[in-house]
Structures are given as structure tokens and as C-alpha cells.
Motif scaffolding. Structure first.
Motif, PDB file in Angstrom:
ATOM      1  N   VAL A 108       0.844  -1.197   0.000  1.00 56.77           N
ATOM      2  CA  VAL A 108       0.000   0.000   0.000  1.00 56.77           C
ATOM      3  C   VAL A 108       0.885   1.256   0.000  1.00 56.77           C
ATOM      4  O   VAL A 108       0.619   2.215  -0.741  1.00 56.77           O
ATOM      5  CB  VAL A 108      -0.974   0.000   1.193  1.00 56.77           C
ATOM      6  CG1 VAL A 108      -1.653   1.353   1.368  1.00 56.77           C
ATOM      7  CG2 VAL A 108      -2.003  -1.113   1.028  1.00 56.77           C
ATOM      8  N   LEU A 109       1.930   1.266   0.797  1.00 59.62           N
ATOM      9  CA  LEU A 109       2.834   2.417   0.844  1.00 59.62           C
ATOM     10  C   LEU A 109       3.491   2.657  -0.511  1.00 59.62           C
ATOM     11  O   LEU A 109       3.504   3.787  -1.015  1.00 59.62           O
ATOM     12  CB  LEU A 109       3.903   2.225   1.927  1.00 59.62           C
ATOM     13  CG  LEU A 109       4.973   3.321   1.999  1.00 59.62           C
ATOM     14  CD1 LEU A 109       4.352   4.678   2.353  1.00 59.62           C
ATOM     15  CD2 LEU A 109       6.057   2.933   3.007  1.00 59.62           C
ATOM     16  N   VAL A 110       4.030   1.609  -1.114  1.00 60.60           N
ATOM     17  CA  VAL A 110       4.685   1.747  -2.422  1.00 60.60           C
ATOM     18  C   VAL A 110       3.661   2.164  -3.481  1.00 60.60           C
ATOM     19  O   VAL A 110       3.943   3.021  -4.325  1.00 60.60           O
ATOM     20  CB  VAL A 110       5.431   0.451  -2.805  1.00 60.60           C
ATOM     21  CG1 VAL A 110       5.918   0.488  -4.252  1.00 60.60           C
ATOM     22  CG2 VAL A 110       6.613   0.224  -1.853  1.00 60.60           C
ATOM     23  N   ALA A 111       2.460   1.608  -3.417  1.00 57.13           N
ATOM     24  CA  ALA A 111       1.397   2.001  -4.363  1.00 57.13           C
ATOM     25  C   ALA A 111       1.014   3.467  -4.154  1.00 57.13           C
ATOM     26  O   ALA A 111       0.753   4.189  -5.131  1.00 57.13           O
ATOM     27  CB  ALA A 111       0.184   1.099  -4.205  1.00 57.13           C
ATOM     28  N   ALA A 112       0.993   3.918  -2.907  1.00 55.87           N
ATOM     29  CA  ALA A 112       0.668   5.329  -2.631  1.00 55.87           C
ATOM     30  C   ALA A 112       1.739   6.247  -3.206  1.00 55.87           C
ATOM     31  O   ALA A 112       1.428   7.295  -3.790  1.00 55.87           O
ATOM     32  CB  ALA A 112       0.509   5.550  -1.129  1.00 55.87           C
ATOM     33  N   ALA A 140       3.653   5.487  -5.736  1.00 52.44           N
ATOM     34  CA  ALA A 140       3.470   5.398  -7.200  1.00 52.44           C
ATOM     35  C   ALA A 140       2.322   6.306  -7.646  1.00 52.44           C
ATOM     36  O   ALA A 140       2.437   7.019  -8.661  1.00 52.44           O
ATOM     37  CB  ALA A 140       3.212   3.954  -7.618  1.00 52.44           C
ATOM     38  N   ALA A 141       1.233   6.305  -6.897  1.00 49.41           N
ATOM     39  CA  ALA A 141       0.094   7.171  -7.233  1.00 49.41           C
ATOM     40  C   ALA A 141       0.498   8.639  -7.125  1.00 49.41           C
ATOM     41  O   ALA A 141       0.090   9.466  -7.955  1.00 49.41           O
ATOM     42  CB  ALA A 141      -1.089   6.864  -6.312  1.00 49.41           C
ATOM     43  N   GLU A 142       1.307   8.961  -6.134  1.00 47.51           N
ATOM     44  CA  GLU A 142       1.801  10.330  -5.988  1.00 47.51           C
ATOM     45  C   GLU A 142       2.636  10.714  -7.204  1.00 47.51           C
ATOM     46  O   GLU A 142       2.543  11.834  -7.703  1.00 47.51           O
ATOM     47  CB  GLU A 142       2.613  10.458  -4.694  1.00 47.51           C
ATOM     48  CG  GLU A 142       3.016  11.882  -4.348  1.00 47.51           C
ATOM     49  CD  GLU A 142       4.270  12.340  -5.063  1.00 47.51           C
ATOM     50  OE1 GLU A 142       4.413  13.554  -5.272  1.00 47.51           O
ATOM     51  OE2 GLU A 142       5.110  11.486  -5.429  1.00 47.51           O
ATOM     52  N   ARG A 143       3.444   9.775  -7.707  1.00 47.95           N
ATOM     53  CA  ARG A 143       4.252  10.035  -8.914  1.00 47.95           C
ATOM     54  C   ARG A 143       3.366  10.278 -10.135  1.00 47.95           C
ATOM     55  O   ARG A 143       3.648  11.140 -10.952  1.00 47.95           O
ATOM     56  CB  ARG A 143       5.197   8.866  -9.215  1.00 47.95           C
ATOM     57  CG  ARG A 143       6.300   8.674  -8.232  1.00 47.95           C
ATOM     58  CD  ARG A 143       7.214   9.887  -8.176  1.00 47.95           C
ATOM     59  NE  ARG A 143       8.358   9.605  -7.351  1.00 47.95           N
ATOM     60  CZ  ARG A 143       8.383   9.726  -6.037  1.00 47.95           C
ATOM     61  NH1 ARG A 143       7.317  10.118  -5.388  1.00 47.95           N
ATOM     62  NH2 ARG A 143       9.474   9.456  -5.350  1.00 47.95           N
ATOM     63  N   VAL A 144       2.285   9.522 -10.246  1.00 45.29           N
ATOM     64  CA  VAL A 144       1.345   9.741 -11.356  1.00 45.29           C
ATOM     65  C   VAL A 144       0.719  11.129 -11.226  1.00 45.29           C
ATOM     66  O   VAL A 144       0.600  11.859 -12.224  1.00 45.29           O
ATOM     67  CB  VAL A 144       0.269   8.630 -11.397  1.00 45.29           C
ATOM     68  CG1 VAL A 144      -0.841   8.978 -12.376  1.00 45.29           C
ATOM     69  CG2 VAL A 144       0.908   7.291 -11.759  1.00 45.29           C
ATOM     70  N   LEU A 145       0.356  11.521 -10.008  1.00 51.87           N
ATOM     71  CA  LEU A 145      -0.178  12.865  -9.790  1.00 51.87           C
ATOM     72  C   LEU A 145       0.849  13.923 -10.205  1.00 51.87           C
ATOM     73  O   LEU A 145       0.498  14.919 -10.836  1.00 51.87           O
ATOM     74  CB  LEU A 145      -0.590  13.049  -8.331  1.00 51.87           C
ATOM     75  CG  LEU A 145      -1.119  14.435  -7.957  1.00 51.87           C
ATOM     76  CD1 LEU A 145      -2.367  14.795  -8.784  1.00 51.87           C
ATOM     77  CD2 LEU A 145      -1.415  14.488  -6.464  1.00 51.87           C
ATOM     78  N   GLU A 146       2.112  13.705  -9.860  1.00 51.40           N
ATOM     79  CA  GLU A 146       3.171  14.627 -10.292  1.00 51.40           C
ATOM     80  C   GLU A 146       3.197  14.752 -11.810  1.00 51.40           C
ATOM     81  O   GLU A 146       3.345  15.867 -12.341  1.00 51.40           O
ATOM     82  CB  GLU A 146       4.546  14.127  -9.840  1.00 51.40           C
ATOM     83  CG  GLU A 146       4.871  14.349  -8.404  1.00 51.40           C
ATOM     84  CD  GLU A 146       6.288  13.901  -8.085  1.00 51.40           C
ATOM     85  OE1 GLU A 146       7.191  14.010  -8.948  1.00 51.40           O
ATOM     86  OE2 GLU A 146       6.498  13.424  -6.957  1.00 51.40           O
ATOM     87  N   LEU A 147       3.067  13.638 -12.496  1.00 52.12           N
ATOM     88  CA  LEU A 147       3.092  13.670 -13.964  1.00 52.12           C
ATOM     89  C   LEU A 147       1.900  14.429 -14.534  1.00 52.12           C
ATOM     90  O   LEU A 147       2.030  15.148 -15.528  1.00 52.12           O
ATOM     91  CB  LEU A 147       3.166  12.256 -14.530  1.00 52.12           C
ATOM     92  CG  LEU A 147       4.466  11.505 -14.241  1.00 52.12           C
ATOM     93  CD1 LEU A 147       4.361  10.057 -14.707  1.00 52.12           C
ATOM     94  CD2 LEU A 147       5.659  12.204 -14.873  1.00 52.12           C
ATOM     95  N   THR A 149      11.276   4.526 -11.239  1.00 52.73           N
ATOM     96  CA  THR A 149      10.384   3.367 -11.327  1.00 52.73           C
ATOM     97  C   THR A 149      11.039   2.148 -10.688  1.00 52.73           C
ATOM     98  O   THR A 149      10.402   1.405  -9.925  1.00 52.73           O
ATOM     99  CB  THR A 149      10.022   3.082 -12.796  1.00 52.73           C
ATOM    100  OG1 THR A 149       9.388   4.248 -13.341  1.00 52.73           O
ATOM    101  CG2 THR A 149       9.091   1.882 -12.917  1.00 52.73           C
ATOM    102  N   LEU A 150      12.316   1.953 -10.994  1.00 53.58           N
ATOM    103  CA  LEU A 150      13.031   0.799 -10.433  1.00 53.58           C
ATOM    104  C   LEU A 150      13.165   0.892  -8.914  1.00 53.58           C
ATOM    105  O   LEU A 150      13.255  -0.139  -8.249  1.00 53.58           O
ATOM    106  CB  LEU A 150      14.393   0.640 -11.100  1.00 53.58           C
ATOM    107  CG  LEU A 150      14.327   0.167 -12.550  1.00 53.58           C
ATOM    108  CD1 LEU A 150      15.712   0.234 -13.213  1.00 53.58           C
ATOM    109  CD2 LEU A 150      13.757  -1.242 -12.628  1.00 53.58           C
ATOM    110  N   LEU A 151      13.167   2.095  -8.371  1.00 53.18           N
ATOM    111  CA  LEU A 151      13.177   2.244  -6.914  1.00 53.18           C
ATOM    112  C   LEU A 151      11.963   1.541  -6.313  1.00 53.18           C
ATOM    113  O   LEU A 151      12.091   0.730  -5.393  1.00 53.18           O
ATOM    114  CB  LEU A 151      13.168   3.726  -6.522  1.00 53.18           C
ATOM    115  CG  LEU A 151      12.895   4.025  -5.040  1.00 53.18           C
ATOM    116  CD1 LEU A 151      14.039   3.527  -4.170  1.00 53.18           C
ATOM    117  CD2 LEU A 151      12.659   5.512  -4.840  1.00 53.18           C
ATOM    118  N   LEU A 152      10.794   1.821  -6.863  1.00 53.06           N
ATOM    119  CA  LEU A 152       9.557   1.250  -6.313  1.00 53.06           C
ATOM    120  C   LEU A 152       9.504  -0.261  -6.510  1.00 53.06           C
ATOM    121  O   LEU A 152       9.163  -1.003  -5.584  1.00 53.06           O
ATOM    122  CB  LEU A 152       8.345   1.932  -6.943  1.00 53.06           C
ATOM    123  CG  LEU A 152       8.278   3.451  -6.758  1.00 53.06           C
ATOM    124  CD1 LEU A 152       7.062   4.023  -7.468  1.00 53.06           C
ATOM    125  CD2 LEU A 152       8.298   3.835  -5.293  1.00 53.06           C
TER     126      LEU A 152
END
Length: 177
Positions: free
Chosen positions: A14-18, A20-27, A58-61
Motif C-alpha cells: 500500500v505504501l509503495v502504491a501510494a 506510485a500514485a503520488e508520482r502519477v499525480l506529479e506527472l 520506477t526501479l526504486l519502487l
């Protein structure tokens, strides 16, 4: 050895997905800001490093989940809770940076000629506070669940990307200020 993602705690997924979702929001925000900047005569600098930057982030996540699964990393409370606190603090500072730059913030280096440097928010003290956030988060996020190899590999890879990015950004800002 194979990845057993069922061995990864649900809260970590859930943390990693959150994040990732934050990164999509940034984009999404960056795309809107790119349109504004280009309409205002903005010029993009050094786009060649962008795919590498996206890949490293991406590879970090992915790396966090794989390392916890493959290496069966345990949760170490004293490190994990401190790291989580740093991750949350980093998110707050990241969005403070976005807010301070307004439509000039972007994931790409797009500079609108004639605009002065922003000197409010965290930019009062640092020229590139968002990159401090990236470094802190790149170390802290994997350490939330003891994925120290991912933290180390990201830090090295990000160091190369950040060296290029800073050179490009400083050149771009120098060209218009």
C-alpha cells in the motif's frame, strides 16, 4: 530464487502504491505545467536524461518490493518508523516545492525566458530543494522495510542522473536569468 510477493506485507504494498500514485499525480501536474510553460514561450533543456530519470525512479519502487520478497527482509522498527517519518516529511517538502514554484514546477526542465528565479518557500534557502527531497526519499523509502540494497543502488544510480539533471538545470536557469 523467485519473487514471492505474498511475502511482502500488505501495508508495504500500500505504501509503495501510494508513492506510485503520488508520482502519477506529479506527472499530471507536470503535463499541465508543461502546456502553460510552452504557451508562455518556455524552452525545454536536456530532455535526453528524462527517460533514465523515469527508469531509475520506477526501479526504486519495484526494487523495494522485489528485495523485501527475494531477500526476505525483516521489518526493523527503529529504522522503519524513522524512515517512514522521513518519507512523509519528504512528501510534504516536495509539495511545498511544487506550491512555491506554481506553474513553473515540472518534472522536465522547461524555462520560461524573462521570469526571475523563485525565492519563496524552500527556495529561500536552497536552489534545488526538490532534489534534496529525492535523495532523502530514495534512502528512506526502501529503509522503511530494510531494503538497504535498493536504497544503495538507487542512491548510486540517482547520483548519476542527478549530476546530469543539475548540470542541465543550472545551465538552463543561467541562460535565462
Amino acid at each position: 530464487m523467485h519473487a514471492d510477493l505474498t511475502a511482502v506485507p500488505g501495508w508495504l504494498v500500500v505504501l509503495v502504491a501510494a508513492v506510485a500514485a503520488e508520482r502519477v499525480l506529479e506527472l499530471v501536474v507536470a503535463r499541465r505545467h508543461s502546456r502553460w510553460a510552452r504557451a508562455a514561450g518556455g524552452v525545454e533543456f536536456g530532455s535526453g536524461h528524462y527517460p533514465a530519470m523515469v527508469a531509475v525512479h520506477t526501479l526504486l519502487l519495484v526494487g523495494i518490493l522485489l528485495e523485501v520478497s527475494l531477500a526476505q527482509r525483516p521489518f526493523v522498527p527503529v529504522v522503519g518508523w524513522a524512515a517512514l517519518g522521513l518519507v512523509l516529511l519528504a512528501q510534504g517538502v516536495r509539495w511545498w516545492c511544487v506550491s512555491a514554484l506554481g506553474p513553473r514546477w515540472n518534472t522536465r526542465v522547461i524555462v520560461v525566458p524573462g521570469l526571475p528565479l523563485v525565492r519563496r518557500g524552500p527556495y529561500r534557502w536552497l536552489r534545488h530543494p526538490n532534489y534534496v527531497v529525492v535523495v532523502v526519499e530514495g534512502l528512506a523509502l526502501p529503509l522503511v522495510h530494510n531494503a538497504w540494497t535498493t536504497a544503495l543502488l538507487f542512491t548510486v544510480a540517482n547520483g548519476f542522473v542527478l549530476a546530469v539533471r543539475l548540470r542541465v538545470e543550472n545551465t538552463a536557469l543561467g541562460a535565462v536569468t
